[in-house]
Write a protein that holds these residues in place. Structure first.
Motif, PDB file in Angstrom:
ATOM      1  N   ARG A  23       0.856  -1.182   0.000  1.00  0.00           N
ATOM      2  CA  ARG A  23       0.000   0.000   0.000  1.00  0.00           C
ATOM      3  C   ARG A  23       0.892   1.233   0.000  1.00  0.00           C
ATOM      4  NH1 ARG A  23      -2.799  -3.699  -0.843  1.00  0.00           N
ATOM      5  NH2 ARG A  23      -4.793  -4.263   0.099  1.00  0.00           N
ATOM      6  N   ARG A  71      -1.880  -1.447  -3.938  1.00  0.00           N
ATOM      7  CA  ARG A  71      -2.557  -0.168  -4.150  1.00  0.00           C
ATOM      8  C   ARG A  71      -1.537   0.956  -4.152  1.00  0.00           C
ATOM      9  NH1 ARG A  71      -8.072  -0.243  -3.975  1.00  0.00           N
ATOM     10  NH2 ARG A  71      -7.992   2.037  -3.959  1.00  0.00           N
ATOM     11  N   ASP A 120      -1.971   5.097  -4.142  1.00  0.00           N
ATOM     12  CA  ASP A 120      -2.918   6.199  -4.063  1.00  0.00           C
ATOM     13  C   ASP A 120      -2.181   7.530  -4.109  1.00  0.00           C
ATOM     14  OD1 ASP A 120      -5.155   4.488  -3.737  1.00  0.00           O
ATOM     15  OD2 ASP A 120      -4.644   4.247  -1.623  1.00  0.00           O
ATOM     16  N   HIS A 153      -3.943  -1.564  -8.224  1.00  0.00           N
ATOM     17  CA  HIS A 153      -5.049  -0.599  -8.316  1.00  0.00           C
ATOM     18  C   HIS A 153      -4.483   0.778  -7.985  1.00  0.00           C
ATOM     19  CE1 HIS A 153      -9.532   0.170  -8.155  1.00  0.00           C
ATOM     20  NE2 HIS A 153      -9.020   1.319  -7.774  1.00  0.00           N
ATOM     21  N   THR A 188      -5.203   4.913  -7.748  1.00  0.00           N
ATOM     22  CA  THR A 188      -6.204   5.983  -7.713  1.00  0.00           C
ATOM     23  C   THR A 188      -5.478   7.311  -7.598  1.00  0.00           C
ATOM     24  OG1 THR A 188      -6.446   5.838  -5.305  1.00  0.00           O
ATOM     25  CG2 THR A 188      -7.971   4.539  -6.638  1.00  0.00           C
TER      26      THR A 188
END
Length: 253
Positions: free
Chosen positions: A61, A94, A96, A123, A125
């Motif tokens: 993350r 992830r 972000d 993923h 974002t």
């Protein structure tokens, strides 16, 4: 033994220094996300993101947060491409990104490409808030697989708001397990590099930019608000960068 992956956050705050330049009162990286200030140009401060480890891997993350205050100018890049890789931990990784440009601030967000390696699941974002008088140049480039390699799964969502109003909210999913059609004629059409360029400038409100094609594989689209979007696909990362650089040159001209 369960592997949960690496957690890391990098933070940047850019502020006018009162002497015609930009200071960085907050410049904090951790783990695989190291930040280095490099020589800027004029009033603009420049920061490079240095990947201190491989990744992101499965289960990781990562997050990057940047805020540009009134009168400050900031350019953020990276020293190398980011490569999403499979890891020992199960589940997606992830990444972000949160960007905040207040009224009177200016940000150029120009990282190197994100490469989705075989077996990875990432993923991404990116959420951007720009004040009514803020200025932004944001480039995203994604490459599906290394040379001669099938891609991993990559999901990317980009949201941009100007003066509190959403002007762009789009998501693209590619690779194994993505919804059907991602590689068809309506999306990537067999290309392996895809990119976006978002430019926000207050003067676009008075002088809107007209929609037009930029060659065979790129299009410029005005957004609702003082912003434009350039979308492009290409056979490889080098050609994609060339298309996006030429598009920014047209807008600057």
């Amino acid at each position: 033994m369960t592997t949960t992956g690496v957690r890391a956050t990098a933070r940047i705050v850019a502020r006018e220094d009162g002497r015609g330049g930009t200071s960085l009162p907050v410049l904090e990286g951790e783990g695989p996300l190291a930040l280095r200030r490099t020589r800027g140009s004029g009033a603009e401060a420049r920061v490079m993101v240095v990947g201190a480890m491989s990744g992101p891997l499965g289960g990781d993350r990562f997050a990057v947060e940047a805020r540009v205050e009134r009168g400050a100018r900031l350019c953020v890049g990276s020293v190398a491409a980011t490569i999403a890789l499979p890891g020992q931990a199960k589940g997606e990784a992830r990444y972000d990104v949160r960007l905040d440009v207040v009224d009177g601030g200016e940000l150029r967000w120009l990282p190197e490409q994100l490469i989705s390696a075989k077996g990875s699941d990432l993923h991404v974002t990116t959420r951007v808030d720009v004040g009514a008088g803020g200025r932004l140049v944001l480039r995203e480039e994604q490459v599906l697989g290394r040379v001669g390699e099938e891609p991993g799964r990559l999901t990317s969502r980009l949201t941009v708001r100007v003066a509190g109003r959403a002007v762009l909210d789009q998501e693209l999913a590619c690779g194994p397990g993505a919804p059907g059609g991602w590689d068809g004629p309506a999306v990537l059409a067999g290309h392996r590099a895809v990119g976006q360029l978002v430019v926000v400038r207050p003067e676009f409100a008075a002088e809107p930019v007209a929609a037009r094609m930029l060659g065979e594989c790129a299009a410029l689209t005005p957004l609702v608000g003082p912003a434009v979007l350039v979308s492009a696909v290409a056979a490889d990362a080098l050609r994609l960068r060339r298309v996006l650089d030429e598009a920014l040159g047209h807008l600057d001209g």
